[in-house]
Scaffold this motif. Structure first.
Motif: not given
Length: 317
Positions: A188, A201, A205
């Protein structure tokens, strides 16, 4: 070879040659104390899990599906610890705290593969307990040795592919910074260093959480709901036996769940509200405590393993 090729390609496409792990700061003479504490803890994890692996391997009475799956879990505990502690130890005496991109992404690969392996292994163990308690007459037919080995292979393959599927886009990112405010390569924080924000991104996740945690945890939950339903209808003796074999597993799953909550709360919501030391420790909660919890929880709570420990130690004397 494919992984090396991917890492090489990633390194060539990036403007950054290495990352700096800024969370170490200037610890001065405390680095010797930290080094000794971390080294002792890491060696203790390796020894505790290795002893359990050896006991299960040597004692033919433990060559059963449940203990074969536990053996695999212990192997992963060593793998998870090795993905973190050697880097911590090496950085204690580093002045720059730099980590090259290939090493950083290798650590990410090992670390973020060990998480899914942990959950999937516990899901496989929950399935084993479900068959043992709910379908005892069919247990030996369903949980054959060949099927257990295949299940273990699928656990590792599934976990590795979930990592590649979720984080493969990171390999092609271009970075406009190289300061990671952590003591390890956190995906992250690495994504935040990219030159442009991408919806990928967020998608990565979500996909990693679903593939690696939500799906295995759902299997565990369903298995135990079925076990609970059967236990409510069975005798007190059978209930006690089910509780004895399932307690270490439930504690392991609960500890993992707590660790995941700490990880996501720390990085998603409370980054600026908690002390730096807490922000460093919380994301590593699972990697610190889970590898030591596994051998002791199963070693002290399962009667067959306690008896094997005693026989193993007596033979050595």
């Amino acid at each position: 070879n494919n992984m090396c090729h991917i890492l090489e390609k990633m390194g060539n496409s990036s403007e950054t040659a290495s990352f700096v792990l800024a969370a170490y700061g200037n610890i001065g003479q405390l680095k010797y104390v930290y080094f000794i504490i971390i080294l002792i803890w890491y060696l203790s994890i390796c020894v505790a899990n290795t002893v359990l692996i050896v006991v299960i391997r040597v004692d033919r009475r433990l060559h059963e599906p449940m203990y074969m799956l536990l053996n695999n879990l212990c192997v992963n505990e060593i793998n998870a610890s090795t993905s973190l502690y050697p880097l911590l130890l090496s950085q204690m005496f580093s002045d720059s705290h730099e980590v090259t991109l290939p090493w950083c992404f290798l650590q990410m690969c090992c670390m973020y593969t060990s998480g899914p392996v942990e959950f999937c292994s516990l899901a496989a163990m929950a399935y084993d307990r479900y068959i043992s308690i709910c379908h005892p007459l069919r247990y030996n037919v369903i949980m054959k040795t060949e099927r257990v080995f295949l299940l273990i292979l699928l656990v590792w393959l599934y976990s590795f592919l979930s990592f590649i599927f979720s984080f493969s886009f990171i390999f092609s990112l271009k970075f406009c910074g190289n300061i990671i405010h952590s003591v390890y390569c956190d995906h992250q924080l690495i994504i935040r260093l990219s030159c442009s924000f991408s919806i990928q991104s967020f998608i990565s996740d979500i996909s990693f959480a679903i593939l690696s945690f939500f799906i295995p945890f759902s299997f565990i939950l369903v298995s135990y709901l079925k076990i609970l339903r059967v236990c409510l209808k069975t005798s007190k003796e059978n209930k006690q036996k089910a509780v004895t074999t399932c307690t270490p597993h439930i504690i392991s799953v609960s500890n993992l769940f707590v660790g995941c909550i700490f990880y996501f709360i720390d990085f998603r919501f409370l980054v600026s509200q908690v002390p730096v030391e807490v922000r460093i420790i919380l994301p590593m909660y699972v990697l610190i405590f889970q590898p030591m919890l596994t051998p002791f929880m199963y070693g002290f709570n399962l009667p067959k393993i306690k008896q094997s420990y005693q026989r193993f130690l007596l033979k050595r004397k």
